[in-house]
Design a protein around this motif. Structure first.
Motif, PDB file in Angstrom:
ATOM      1  N   ALA A  29       0.828  -1.204   0.000  1.00  0.00           N
ATOM      2  CA  ALA A  29       0.000   0.000   0.000  1.00  0.00           C
ATOM      3  C   ALA A  29       0.864   1.257   0.000  1.00  0.00           C
ATOM      4  CB  ALA A  29      -0.924   0.000   1.223  1.00  0.00           C
ATOM      5  N   THR A  30       1.936   1.235   0.772  1.00  0.00           N
ATOM      6  CA  THR A  30       2.844   2.385   0.828  1.00  0.00           C
ATOM      7  C   THR A  30       3.464   2.649  -0.538  1.00  0.00           C
ATOM      8  OG1 THR A  30       3.352   1.864   3.141  1.00  0.00           O
ATOM      9  CG2 THR A  30       4.889   3.320   1.976  1.00  0.00           C
ATOM     10  N   LEU A  31       3.957   1.597  -1.178  1.00  0.00           N
ATOM     11  CA  LEU A  31       4.588   1.755  -2.491  1.00  0.00           C
ATOM     12  C   LEU A  31       3.566   2.156  -3.551  1.00  0.00           C
ATOM     13  CD1 LEU A  31       7.057  -1.276  -2.438  1.00  0.00           C
ATOM     14  CD2 LEU A  31       7.604   1.151  -2.128  1.00  0.00           C
ATOM     15  N   ASP A  32       2.368   1.610  -3.487  1.00  0.00           N
ATOM     16  CA  ASP A  32       1.325   1.976  -4.456  1.00  0.00           C
ATOM     17  C   ASP A  32       0.989   3.464  -4.358  1.00  0.00           C
ATOM     18  OD1 ASP A  32       1.090  -0.510  -5.598  1.00  0.00           O
ATOM     19  OD2 ASP A  32      -0.632  -1.120  -4.382  1.00  0.00           O
ATOM     20  N   ILE A  40       6.180  12.133  -0.003  1.00  0.00           N
ATOM     21  CA  ILE A  40       6.492  11.591   1.324  1.00  0.00           C
ATOM     22  C   ILE A  40       5.797  12.417   2.396  1.00  0.00           C
ATOM     23  CG2 ILE A  40       8.343  11.267   3.010  1.00  0.00           C
ATOM     24  CD1 ILE A  40      10.165  10.430   0.778  1.00  0.00           C
ATOM     25  N   GLU A  41       5.813  13.751   2.222  1.00  0.00           N
ATOM     26  CA  GLU A  41       5.194  14.620   3.224  1.00  0.00           C
ATOM     27  C   GLU A  41       3.692  14.391   3.305  1.00  0.00           C
ATOM     28  OE1 GLU A  41       6.268  18.597   2.290  1.00  0.00           O
ATOM     29  OE2 GLU A  41       8.358  18.374   2.909  1.00  0.00           O
ATOM     30  N   ALA A  42       3.039  14.209   2.151  1.00  0.00           N
ATOM     31  CA  ALA A  42       1.582  14.063   2.142  1.00  0.00           C
ATOM     32  C   ALA A  42       1.130  12.667   2.547  1.00  0.00           C
ATOM     33  CB  ALA A  42       1.039  14.395   0.753  1.00  0.00           C
ATOM     34  N   LEU A  43       2.000  11.693   2.399  1.00  0.00           N
ATOM     35  CA  LEU A  43       1.633  10.310   2.710  1.00  0.00           C
ATOM     36  C   LEU A  43       1.312  10.185   4.199  1.00  0.00           C
ATOM     37  CD1 LEU A  43       1.489   7.475   1.363  1.00  0.00           C
ATOM     38  CD2 LEU A  43       3.818   7.110   2.198  1.00  0.00           C
ATOM     39  N   SER A  44       0.189   9.606   4.507  1.00  0.00           N
ATOM     40  CA  SER A  44      -0.228   9.497   5.909  1.00  0.00           C
ATOM     41  C   SER A  44      -0.444   8.037   6.291  1.00  0.00           C
ATOM     42  CB  SER A  44      -1.525  10.275   6.144  1.00  0.00           C
ATOM     43  OG  SER A  44      -2.612   9.651   5.456  1.00  0.00           O
ATOM     44  N   ILE A  45      -0.303   7.774   7.582  1.00  0.00           N
ATOM     45  CA  ILE A  45      -0.585   6.442   8.101  1.00  0.00           C
ATOM     46  C   ILE A  45      -2.046   6.084   7.850  1.00  0.00           C
ATOM     47  CG2 ILE A  45      -0.773   5.057  10.208  1.00  0.00           C
ATOM     48  CD1 ILE A  45       2.076   5.339   9.266  1.00  0.00           C
ATOM     49  N   GLU A  46      -2.929   7.068   7.946  1.00  0.00           N
ATOM     50  CA  GLU A  46      -4.359   6.826   7.704  1.00  0.00           C
ATOM     51  C   GLU A  46      -4.586   6.324   6.280  1.00  0.00           C
ATOM     52  OE1 GLU A  46      -3.099   9.504   9.064  1.00  0.00           O
ATOM     53  OE2 GLU A  46      -3.999   9.630  11.083  1.00  0.00           O
ATOM     54  N   ALA A  47      -3.939   6.984   5.304  1.00  0.00           N
ATOM     55  CA  ALA A  47      -4.113   6.589   3.905  1.00  0.00           C
ATOM     56  C   ALA A  47      -3.532   5.204   3.651  1.00  0.00           C
ATOM     57  CB  ALA A  47      -3.455   7.613   2.987  1.00  0.00           C
ATOM     58  N   TRP A  63       5.667  -0.770  13.080  1.00  0.00           N
ATOM     59  CA  TRP A  63       6.643   0.293  12.818  1.00  0.00           C
ATOM     60  C   TRP A  63       6.451   1.427  13.809  1.00  0.00           C
ATOM     61  CZ3 TRP A  63       4.210  -2.349   8.778  1.00  0.00           C
ATOM     62  CH2 TRP A  63       5.062  -3.041   7.918  1.00  0.00           C
ATOM     63  N   ALA A  64       7.558   2.041  14.206  1.00  0.00           N
ATOM     64  CA  ALA A  64       7.497   3.125  15.184  1.00  0.00           C
ATOM     65  C   ALA A  64       6.797   4.361  14.629  1.00  0.00           C
ATOM     66  CB  ALA A  64       8.908   3.486  15.645  1.00  0.00           C
ATOM     67  N   GLY A  65       6.773   4.503  13.310  1.00  0.00           N
ATOM     68  CA  GLY A  65       6.142   5.657  12.692  1.00  0.00           C
ATOM     69  C   GLY A  65       6.282   5.585  11.186  1.00  0.00           C
ATOM     70  N   LYS A  66       5.863   6.650  10.525  1.00  0.00           N
ATOM     71  CA  LYS A  66       5.861   6.647   9.066  1.00  0.00           C
ATOM     72  C   LYS A  66       7.272   6.516   8.494  1.00  0.00           C
ATOM     73  CE  LYS A  66       5.223  10.417   6.522  1.00  0.00           C
ATOM     74  NZ  LYS A  66       4.580  11.572   5.866  1.00  0.00           N
ATOM     75  N   ASP A  67       8.241   7.157   9.114  1.00  0.00           N
ATOM     76  CA  ASP A  67       9.606   7.118   8.575  1.00  0.00           C
ATOM     77  C   ASP A  67      10.180   5.707   8.603  1.00  0.00           C
ATOM     78  OD1 ASP A  67       9.626   9.831   8.023  1.00  0.00           O
ATOM     79  OD2 ASP A  67      10.367  10.354  10.010  1.00  0.00           O
ATOM     80  N   ALA A  68       9.922   4.971   9.683  1.00  0.00           N
ATOM     81  CA  ALA A  68      10.408   3.590   9.774  1.00  0.00           C
ATOM     82  C   ALA A  68       9.733   2.715   8.715  1.00  0.00           C
ATOM     83  CB  ALA A  68      10.150   3.039  11.171  1.00  0.00           C
ATOM     84  N   LEU A  69       8.440   2.942   8.501  1.00  0.00           N
ATOM     85  CA  LEU A  69       7.716   2.197   7.474  1.00  0.00           C
ATOM     86  C   LEU A  69       8.257   2.532   6.090  1.00  0.00           C
ATOM     87  CD1 LEU A  69       5.479   0.521   6.205  1.00  0.00           C
ATOM     88  CD2 LEU A  69       3.867   2.366   6.712  1.00  0.00           C
ATOM     89  N   LEU A  70       8.496   3.804   5.828  1.00  0.00           N
ATOM     90  CA  LEU A  70       9.045   4.217   4.535  1.00  0.00           C
ATOM     91  C   LEU A  70      10.407   3.583   4.288  1.00  0.00           C
ATOM     92  CD1 LEU A  70       8.115   7.998   4.379  1.00  0.00           C
ATOM     93  CD2 LEU A  70       7.469   6.261   2.702  1.00  0.00           C
ATOM     94  N   LEU A  71      11.218   3.502   5.318  1.00  0.00           N
ATOM     95  CA  LEU A  71      12.545   2.909   5.180  1.00  0.00           C
ATOM     96  C   LEU A  71      12.425   1.456   4.717  1.00  0.00           C
ATOM     97  CD1 LEU A  71      15.611   3.214   5.542  1.00  0.00           C
ATOM     98  CD2 LEU A  71      15.305   2.561   7.937  1.00  0.00           C
ATOM     99  N   ASP A  72      11.533   0.694   5.327  1.00  0.00           N
ATOM    100  CA  ASP A  72      11.349  -0.701   4.920  1.00  0.00           C
ATOM    101  C   ASP A  72      10.763  -0.799   3.519  1.00  0.00           C
ATOM    102  OD1 ASP A  72      12.431  -1.848   7.131  1.00  0.00           O
ATOM    103  OD2 ASP A  72      10.542  -2.496   8.039  1.00  0.00           O
ATOM    104  N   ALA A  73       9.804   0.081   3.203  1.00  0.00           N
ATOM    105  CA  ALA A  73       9.165   0.035   1.885  1.00  0.00           C
ATOM    106  C   ALA A  73      10.162   0.354   0.778  1.00  0.00           C
ATOM    107  CB  ALA A  73       7.989   1.013   1.840  1.00  0.00           C
ATOM    108  N   ARG A 127      18.273  11.944   5.271  1.00  0.00           N
ATOM    109  CA  ARG A 127      18.759  10.865   6.134  1.00  0.00           C
ATOM    110  C   ARG A 127      18.091   9.542   5.778  1.00  0.00           C
ATOM    111  NH1 ARG A 127      18.976  15.079   9.977  1.00  0.00           N
ATOM    112  NH2 ARG A 127      16.823  14.730  10.643  1.00  0.00           N
ATOM    113  N   LEU A 128      16.811   9.603   5.426  1.00  0.00           N
ATOM    114  CA  LEU A 128      16.112   8.392   4.998  1.00  0.00           C
ATOM    115  C   LEU A 128      16.789   7.800   3.768  1.00  0.00           C
ATOM    116  CD1 LEU A 128      13.599   6.475   5.109  1.00  0.00           C
ATOM    117  CD2 LEU A 128      12.440   8.134   3.640  1.00  0.00           C
TER     118      LEU A 128
END
Length: 202
Positions: A29-32, A40-47, A63-73, A127-128
């Motif tokens: 879902a994150t990659l889609d 990245i700024e507009a992407l939300s956990i809700e979406a 994931w601890a937050g959006k940045d950690a999820l983005l790193l894995d994605a 940094r990401l």
């Protein structure tokens, strides 16, 4: 960036085992969403939760937050690190150079170029990005150091500049299609040979 600890690094708490299917759905879902044009700024956990069909709590348990999820994605998008065989410095460099800008996931062609302005604007996103590419840079650094220790490469070279020389042509070709006349199948070997001509020990 408050926390970029990925699920691979985070300790697993006891309790009900995590659903691999949910993990996959969240990453996909994150990659889609990124491929469809979300910044990245507009992407939300809700979406992400809505697209994945899970609750926000399910994401925050992983994931601890959006940045950690983005790193894995984004690590998933880049694919598995190439593994040099260690027999030939030239062959190992060709392998690593050939992997630059090459992604098996077709969404990468839409996502990676869009990350460039965001990386330049935001120290957090910079940094990401560095967390994603630093292991790949280290692999190339190790091969070059091995070449020096084997007497194949001059010991006085600047490793960081050499890596930039090896990396730049592939990035500009694969991300921007700078010259459509170049054959990407042979380009990694041509780039490596051109650089080695200047740094080989004689």
């Amino acid at each position: 960036m408050s926390d970029m600890t990925s699920t691979a690094d985070a300790p697993r708490s006891p309790g009900r085992p995590r659903s691999i299917r949910a993990d996959e759905a969240i990453i996909e879902a994150t990659l889609d969403l990124l491929a469809e044009g979300s910044t990245i700024e507009a992407l939300s956990i809700e979406a992400i939760a809505a697209r994945a069909g899970v609750g926000k709590a399910t994401i925050y348990r992983r994931w601890a937050g959006k940045d950690a999820l983005l790193l894995d994605a984004l690590r998933r998008l880049k694919g598995v690190l190439p593994q040099p065989e260690g027999h030939s410095v030239r062959d190992d460099l060709v392998l690593l150079v050939g992997a630059i800008g090459q992604n098996v996931d077709p969404r990468a062609a839409k996502i990676m170029p869009c990350l460039v302005p965001e990386v330049n604007r935001s120290p957090d996103h910079f940094r990401l990005y560095q967390n994603i590419i630093a292991p790949r840079r280290q692999l190339m650094r190790e091969v070059l150091r091995r070449g020096i220790s084997e007497g194949f490469i001059r010991p006085d070279i600047d490793l960081e500049v050499t890596m930039a020389l090896l990396t730049g042509p592939m990035l500009i070709q694969r991300v921007l299609q700078w010259n459509p006349e170049l054959d990407e199948r042979t380009l990694p070997g041509q780039v490596v040979d051109a650089v080695l001509a200047g740094i080989q020990a004689h």
